[in-house]
Design an enzyme around this catalytic site. Structure first.
Site, PDB file in Angstrom:
ATOM      1  N   LYS A   1      32.312  37.402  19.719  1.00 40.48           N
ATOM      2  CA  LYS A   1      33.535  37.134  20.508  1.00 40.48           C
ATOM      3  C   LYS A   1      33.584  35.674  20.944  1.00 40.48           C
ATOM      4  CE  LYS A   1      31.650  36.575  24.775  1.00 40.48           C
ATOM      5  NZ  LYS A   1      31.566  35.312  25.443  1.00 40.48           N
TER       6      LYS A   1
ATOM      7  N   VAL B   1      22.094  32.793  18.181  1.00 42.03           N
ATOM      8  CA  VAL B   1      21.496  33.416  19.373  1.00 42.03           C
ATOM      9  C   VAL B   1      21.712  32.530  20.606  1.00 42.03           C
ATOM     10  CG1 VAL B   1      19.260  34.146  20.322  1.00 42.03           C
ATOM     11  CG2 VAL B   1      19.779  34.522  17.902  1.00 42.03           C
TER      12      VAL B   1
ATOM     13  N   ALA C   1      24.314  31.760  22.415  1.00 42.18           N
ATOM     14  CA  ALA C   1      25.333  30.787  22.004  1.00 42.18           C
ATOM     15  C   ALA C   1      26.662  30.950  22.727  1.00 42.18           C
ATOM     16  CB  ALA C   1      25.568  30.923  20.498  1.00 42.18           C
TER      17      ALA C   1
ATOM     18  N   ALA D   1      28.220  36.403  22.389  1.00 43.98           N
ATOM     19  CA  ALA D   1      27.889  37.812  22.652  1.00 43.98           C
ATOM     20  C   ALA D   1      27.077  38.452  21.520  1.00 43.98           C
ATOM     21  CB  ALA D   1      29.149  38.638  22.939  1.00 43.98           C
TER      22      ALA D   1
ATOM     23  N   SER E   1      24.860  41.254  22.835  1.00 46.97           N
ATOM     24  CA  SER E   1      25.704  42.322  23.400  1.00 46.97           C
ATOM     25  C   SER E   1      26.375  43.134  22.300  1.00 46.97           C
ATOM     26  CB  SER E   1      26.806  41.723  24.284  1.00 46.97           C
ATOM     27  OG  SER E   1      26.239  40.965  25.314  1.00 46.97           O
ATOM     28  N   THR E   2      26.826  42.453  21.265  1.00 45.83           N
ATOM     29  CA  THR E   2      27.544  43.161  20.203  1.00 45.83           C
ATOM     30  C   THR E   2      26.577  44.008  19.364  1.00 45.83           C
ATOM     31  OG1 THR E   2      29.307  42.947  18.574  1.00 45.83           O
ATOM     32  CG2 THR E   2      27.547  41.319  18.434  1.00 45.83           C
TER      33      THR E   2
ATOM     34  N   ASP F   1      28.981  42.109  28.818  1.00 40.99           N
ATOM     35  CA  ASP F   1      29.862  41.924  27.652  1.00 40.99           C
ATOM     36  C   ASP F   1      29.833  43.107  26.678  1.00 40.99           C
ATOM     37  OD1 ASP F   1      30.599  39.433  28.527  1.00 40.99           O
ATOM     38  OD2 ASP F   1      29.301  38.326  27.144  1.00 40.99           O
TER      39      ASP F   1
HETATM   40  O1  C5P Z   1      25.338  41.227  32.312  1.00 42.57           O
HETATM   41  P1  C5P Z   1      24.406  40.320  31.610  1.00 42.57           P
HETATM   42  O2  C5P Z   1      22.979  40.784  31.692  1.00 42.57           O
HETATM   43  O3  C5P Z   1      24.817  40.017  30.200  1.00 42.57           O
HETATM   44  O4  C5P Z   1      24.468  38.941  32.373  1.00 42.57           O
HETATM   45  C1  C5P Z   1      23.526  37.916  32.176  1.00 42.57           C
HETATM   46  C2  C5P Z   1      23.471  37.029  33.410  1.00 42.57           C
HETATM   47  O5  C5P Z   1      24.714  36.337  33.558  1.00 42.57           O
HETATM   48  C3  C5P Z   1      23.309  37.800  34.706  1.00 42.57           C
HETATM   49  O6  C5P Z   1      21.942  37.985  35.012  1.00 42.57           O
HETATM   50  C4  C5P Z   1      23.970  36.911  35.719  1.00 42.57           C
HETATM   51  O7  C5P Z   1      23.104  35.897  36.112  1.00 42.57           O
HETATM   52  C5  C5P Z   1      25.097  36.260  34.920  1.00 42.57           C
HETATM   53  N1  C5P Z   1      26.400  36.933  35.097  1.00 42.57           N
HETATM   54  C6  C5P Z   1      27.064  36.818  36.301  1.00 42.57           C
HETATM   55  N2  C5P Z   1      28.280  37.416  36.467  1.00 42.57           N
HETATM   56  C7  C5P Z   1      28.848  38.129  35.466  1.00 42.57           C
HETATM   57  C8  C5P Z   1      28.185  38.258  34.223  1.00 42.57           C
HETATM   58  C9  C5P Z   1      26.962  37.649  34.063  1.00 42.57           C
HETATM   59  O8  C5P Z   1      26.571  36.171  37.227  1.00 42.57           O
HETATM   60  N3  C5P Z   1      30.029  38.686  35.658  1.00 42.57           N
END
Ligand code: C5P
Length: 285
Positions: free
Chosen positions: A11, A95, A97, A100, A103-104, A136
């Site tokens: 994405k 990676v 980058a 996502a 995530s994907t 994501d």
């Molecule tokens: O949700 P995810 O583990 O992918 O997020 C990675 C990091 O990005 C989180 O640990 C956080 O520090 C930050 N993040 C955030 N607010 C969001 C999404 C991600 O602070 N809405």
């Protein structure tokens, strides 16, 4: 069926705005997420027990740190799963980058295991598992164009935008999303994004013009530590690719370009001078 093969699409963010910090420590976002046809191939098959991950990439972990592992573990926890799963990740998406990639792959495993093992989990359950794996991941379950709020996991799918070519350029550095958000909190950049107007533009299927205010509030933060982001943006803008932005927390830069400019796009990619960069061409889907 011996093995299920599934495409996991990357994405980009057409805009990304931060509204504040939530009680759970995450940031309250509003952004448009757009899938592109750059994808990893995920292959799912059965094994006696446990979770086995293999990949052709030497940049991702194959143990519990991989989001794919977490996704498989959560699916197994939700069901009376009698056996194990083997997952092969054929990696094309760069990676760390902002695309996502992890995530994907996780989303593909959630969908793929549900299908391959006939688990019959409802859409809401899949979404719930996805959001536990990462912010994501829910969007990646359903590629397209979506307005995302909350942590990025509350989704409103929009009418598809017309197909654009997407030039992607990633400098040879990785950034930590967590670190970029933390640096954002300490900074005081002031970018106003006219969210309502931009959503109207998509809704009315008007062409996307950078002058309308498409932006990413994390961009100045990442630019501050990765000077290459600005350098790459300048090269692309100088070639006339006006709609040039950073995606997510970066450091990948993308240009959204009308299909009619195919020749200039191809020439730009072919003659790209910065040899360390990852550069490729994709399309919105
Ligand atoms: O949700 P995810 O583990 O992918 O997020 C990675 C990091 O990005 C989180 O640990 C956080 O520090 C930050 N993040 C955030 N607010 C969001 C999404 C991600 O602070 N809405």
């Amino acid at each position: 069926m011996k093995q299920l093969s599934i495409k996991a699409y990357a994405k980009i963010n057409l805009f990304l705005n931060i509204k504040g910090i939530r009680d759970d420590g995450y940031h309250e976002l509003e952004m448009v997420m757009q899938s592109i046809n750059l994808y990893d191939n995920i292959k799912i098959s059965s094994r006696k027990k446990g979770i086995n991950i293999e990949t052709n990439s030497n940049e991702i972990p194959v143990g519990k740190d991989n989001l794919v592992y977490k996704a498989a573990q959560k699916i197994m926890g939700k069901t009376n799963f009698p056996k194990g799963v083997s997952i092969f990740i054929d990696k094309n998406i760069p990676v760390a980058a902002g695309l996502a990639g992890g995530s994907t792959d996780a989303a593909a495993v959630i969908k793929g295991m549900n299908e391959f093992f006939n688990l019959n989990l409802e859409k809401d359950t899949l979404h719930d598992i996805a959001r536990q794996v990462g912010s994501d991941v829910p969007f990646c379950l359903n590629p397209g164009t979506a307005y995302a709020t909350g942590r990025g996991d509350e989704l409103k799918y929009l009418s598809p935008i017309k197909t654009y070519k997407v030039i992607l350029v990633k400098p040879p550095v990785m950034v930590s999303t967590k670190k970029i958000y933390e640096m954002y909190d300490k900074s005081n950049y002031n970018i106003e994004i006219p969210v309502k107007k931009l959503l109207e533009t998509i809704k009315n299927q008007r062409p996307l013009n950078i002058k309308d205010g498409w932006a990413n509030v994390l961009e100045p933060v990442t630019k501050n530590i990765v000077k290459d982001v600005e350098k790459i943006e300048n090269i692309l803008k100088n070639k006339g690719f006006d709609f040039t932005l950073m995606t997510g927390s970066g450091p990948t830069v993308f240009s959204l370009v009308d299909k009619s400019r195919k020749e200039l796009i191809e020439k730009t990619i072919k003659n790209w001078q910065r040899e360390q960069d990852f550069i490729t061409l994709a399309e919105t889907i």
